[in-house]
Design a protein around this motif. Structure first.
Motif, PDB file in Angstrom:
ATOM      1  N   LYS A   1       0.833  -1.200   0.000  1.00 48.41           N
ATOM      2  CA  LYS A   1       0.000   0.000   0.000  1.00 48.41           C
ATOM      3  C   LYS A   1       0.872   1.258   0.000  1.00 48.41           C
ATOM      4  O   LYS A   1       0.587   2.219  -0.711  1.00 48.41           O
ATOM      5  N   GLU A   2       1.948   1.224   0.787  1.00 53.18           N
ATOM      6  CA  GLU A   2       2.846   2.373   0.851  1.00 53.18           C
ATOM      7  C   GLU A   2       3.366   2.725  -0.532  1.00 53.18           C
ATOM      8  O   GLU A   2       3.346   3.865  -0.962  1.00 53.18           O
TER       9      GLU A   2
ATOM     10  N   ILE B   1       0.747   4.058  -2.943  1.00 48.88           N
ATOM     11  CA  ILE B   1       0.445   5.474  -2.722  1.00 48.88           C
ATOM     12  C   ILE B   1       1.582   6.332  -3.249  1.00 48.88           C
ATOM     13  O   ILE B   1       1.375   7.348  -3.905  1.00 48.88           O
ATOM     14  N   GLU B   2       2.807   5.883  -2.998  1.00 49.31           N
ATOM     15  CA  GLU B   2       3.959   6.661  -3.453  1.00 49.31           C
ATOM     16  C   GLU B   2       3.963   6.799  -4.968  1.00 49.31           C
ATOM     17  O   GLU B   2       4.264   7.852  -5.516  1.00 49.31           O
ATOM     18  N   TYR B   3       3.607   5.720  -5.649  1.00 50.22           N
ATOM     19  CA  TYR B   3       3.620   5.751  -7.109  1.00 50.22           C
ATOM     20  C   TYR B   3       2.282   6.215  -7.683  1.00 50.22           C
ATOM     21  O   TYR B   3       2.077   6.187  -8.880  1.00 50.22           O
ATOM     22  N   SER B   4       1.364   6.588  -6.817  1.00 53.31           N
ATOM     23  CA  SER B   4       0.032   7.038  -7.251  1.00 53.31           C
ATOM     24  C   SER B   4      -0.637   6.002  -8.143  1.00 53.31           C
ATOM     25  O   SER B   4      -1.250   6.351  -9.148  1.00 53.31           O
TER      26      SER B   4
ATOM     27  N   GLY C   1      -5.179  -2.205  -1.518  1.00 58.80           N
ATOM     28  CA  GLY C   1      -5.881  -1.688  -0.346  1.00 58.80           C
ATOM     29  C   GLY C   1      -6.211  -0.212  -0.384  1.00 58.80           C
ATOM     30  O   GLY C   1      -6.652   0.347   0.613  1.00 58.80           O
TER      31      GLY C   1
ATOM     32  N   GLU D   1      -3.434   3.340  -9.341  1.00 53.69           N
ATOM     33  CA  GLU D   1      -4.874   3.573  -9.312  1.00 53.69           C
ATOM     34  C   GLU D   1      -5.600   2.425  -9.990  1.00 53.69           C
ATOM     35  O   GLU D   1      -4.985   1.499 -10.495  1.00 53.69           O
TER      36      GLU D   1
ATOM     37  N   VAL E   1      -8.629   2.629  -1.283  1.00 56.62           N
ATOM     38  CA  VAL E   1     -10.039   2.739  -1.652  1.00 56.62           C
ATOM     39  C   VAL E   1     -10.172   3.909  -2.616  1.00 56.62           C
ATOM     40  O   VAL E   1     -10.243   5.059  -2.226  1.00 56.62           O
ATOM     41  N   ILE E   2     -10.164   3.608  -3.886  1.00 57.92           N
ATOM     42  CA  ILE E   2     -10.199   4.695  -4.858  1.00 57.92           C
ATOM     43  C   ILE E   2     -10.894   4.208  -6.119  1.00 57.92           C
ATOM     44  O   ILE E   2     -10.578   3.158  -6.659  1.00 57.92           O
TER      45      ILE E   2
ATOM     46  N   GLU F   1       8.243  -1.191 -11.132  1.00 54.77           N
ATOM     47  CA  GLU F   1       9.625  -1.062 -10.657  1.00 54.77           C
ATOM     48  C   GLU F   1       9.806  -1.671  -9.281  1.00 54.77           C
ATOM     49  O   GLU F   1      10.857  -2.217  -8.979  1.00 54.77           O
TER      50      GLU F   1
END
Lengths: 397, 174
Positions: free
Chosen positions: A207-208, A211-214, A224, A216, A226-227, A338
């Protein structure tokens, strides 16, 4: 023990595992992947620049050609961007029809991925099944739009064809059949012990990192996050009907498969409700005309099968946009490979790289360039090369 | 980066995200939008925040503050980085960073303008991570904008042997 040497394994630009051209440079130590460099540019056609020379009416049809699988996502986002810039309210009926087409596309796109994933794993039964069940979806698309793909249904302000009441019962019938088959396929794939063993815990995108790589779309949801643009930024009919977004926290390939398979079932739910609601609406009210070309900026975003598609349009009151920006979901998702492939084995790299459902044609659409180089092959040369290869392999004449 | 993860965890605890339902209870509440606006303006008052539509804000800022504002959007607000749009306008090059605040469906578009004669801006990859790399490389080759701190400046989409100064997205091109 001798130190392991680093070696480079090239995958691509042209590789039997990939449906499109892309170059993955895997650095490995023994079996373990320790580095990945992704090189793009092989499918680049310059759609953004082309769009600047097209009128607003033409753009939906141009951007439809960006991708062959999610071909309605781009016109969807394009018309949303234009409507945002021009401030147009779309008729309810048109919104429902838009959602129906969007969801039909999601089902056939996800089924295509499931099939390919099965094929990558050497599980060709899944491939054959998934593609067989994809067929009725394409037939439904043909019933509604007249085309199996590249539906040409979207226009700024509405849609081009109505779904007549007489069409609804046969569509519902196909949908019921499809639902049964989808459940069967979903259970068969998700309960399969070999499939479990092969993809569980493989290619984890935490998840980290997501989020870092955006990341989607299904890639993010399987990690995990929620988008879902359909829920978050209400458009078309998605806000008026009941459905759930599918989220799993694991981040591995199995989670991505679960997200996609279960989403197909959500999609049939959406389509069924949309068809039901169409009955109660006045017929023919499907187009709020765009009277004046937009003067100003607009952003349209739509949840394509692979994630969020963004179109940005900047108009200046003329017939042509001043700047047109397209961003397909794979542009963000492929980059997250990556980290997803690192630490895995070479044998798992193929399925991990494919797990984001990469769409290179979408990723590489921007600015135009003239090649200025010499023409390497004519069409005839290529046909000849292809035929020669067939002969070399012992076929043809 | 770690901050962003924490924000997401907090948002989930607060019930901003409801897995399986998706829609945040605050998604349509004006108070939530007001709160975000207040936080934006409290963080950076030099710019101009245009709320063109309810879910589409355009935030004009100074080019030198881009890292700070992007850091605020990405790490303090918990936005997702959608993409950036580079354009060549008569006033200079503009870069529009699209940040998406997903739980209310808000798009904050941060715009910087940089002069034609010195097209330079700080790279966001240094502070905010590799997710920003590709789009910066794309703008670097297409518009010829220099991103200070971007270590990988290879071509992304153009052929490797494109000549020096070949920027197809400039107005002067072609």
């Amino acid at each position: 023990m001798a130190e392991l040497k680093r070696r480079v394994i090239p995958i691509g630009p042209f590789h039997p595992l990939q449906e499109e051209a892309e170059y993955f440079k895997l650095t490995v130590e023994g079996e373990k992947v320790v580095g990945l460099d992704i090189q793009l540019g092989y499918m680049h056609r310059g759609h953004e620049k082309i769009c600047e020379n097209k009128t607003y009416d033409q753009i939906p049809f141009v951007v439809e050609r960006i991708c062959g699988i999610c071909s309605t996502s781009h016109p969807f986002a394009a018309v949303l961007a234009m409507e945002d810039a021009a401030g147009i309210e779309v008729p309810r009926r048109a919104s429902y029809i838009r959602s129906i087409i969007g969801e039909l596309e999601r089902i056939h796109s996800h089924l295509l991925w499931v099939g390919l994933a099965g094929h990558f794993l050497g599980y060709n039964t899944v491939w054959m099944w998934a593609w067989k069940y994809r067929e009725p979806v394409l037939e439904m698309c043909e019933m509604i739009t007249g085309n199996r793909n590249h539906y040409a249904m979207f226009k700024p302000g509405g849609v081009r064809r109505d779904i007549e009441p007489a069409m609804i019962p046969p569509l519902m019938q196909v949908l019921d059949e499809l639902d049964k088959k989808l459940w069967m396929l979903t259970k068969a794939v998700l309960d399969d012990p070999v499939f479990h063993k092969r993809v569980e815990g493989v290619g984890i995108l935490t998840k980290e990192k997501a989020i870092e790589y955006s990341a989607e779309g299904p890639t993010g949801r399987a990690s995990g996050i929620v988008i879902d643009v359909r829920k978050d930024d209400p458009h078309a009919a998605y806000d008026w009907i009941e459905w759930e977004e599918i989220v799993f926290p694991e981040g591995d390939v199995f989670a991505k498969a679960k997200v996609r398979l279960l989403e197909c079932l959500e999609s049939t739910k959406i389509i069924r409700q949309c068809l039901g609601k169409l009955k109660g609406l006045p017929e023919g009210d499907i187009d709020a005309k765009m009277e004046h070309p937009p003067d100003g900026e607009g952003i349209g975003r739509y949840e394509a099968p692979r994630g969020e598609v963004i179109h940005y349009v900047k108009g200046n009151g003329s017939m042509y946009p001043e700047r047109y920006k397209i961003r397909a979901p794979s542009f963000m998702n492929i980059k997250s490979n990556e980290v997803a492939v690192l630490g895995g084995s070479v044998a798992d790299a193929a399925i991990t790289l494919a797990a984001v459902d990469p769409c290179y044609c979408c990723t590489e659409r921007i600015a135009a360039f003239d090649t200025r180089g010499k023409f390497l092959y004519t069409w005839d040369d290529m046909v000849k090369l292809s035929q020669e290869k067939t002969v070399r392999m012992g076929g043809g004449s | 980066m770690a901050d962003n993860v924490k924000i997401h965890q907090n948002l989930e605890k607060d019930g901003a995200y409801v897995p399986g339902k998706g829609v945040s209870p605050n998604r349509d509440s004006d108070a939530e939008f007001k709160k975000i606006e207040k936080r934006c303006l409290a963080f950076y008052s030099k710019g101009e925040l245009n709320k063109l539509r309810k879910r589409r804000w355009y935030w004009e800022i100074e080019a030198e503050d881009v890292v700070g504002v992007a850091d605020f959007c990405f790490n303090a607000l918990g936005c997702r980085f959608s993409i950036a749009t580079g354009a060549d306008t008569p006033r200079g090059f503009t870069i529009l960073y699209h940040f998406s605040l997903d739980y209310i469906g808000l798009m904050i578009n941060v715009r910087v303008t940089i002069p034609h004669d010195d097209p330079q801006v700080d790279s966001l990859t240094v502070l905010l991570g590799r997710g920003f790399e590709w789009i910066e490389r794309e703008m670097h080759e297409m518009l010829g904008i220099e991103f200070r701190g971007l270590d990988d400046t290879r071509h992304l989409l153009l052929p490797d042997d494109s000549p020096e100064g070949y920027h197809p997205y400039r107005r002067s091109f072609g």
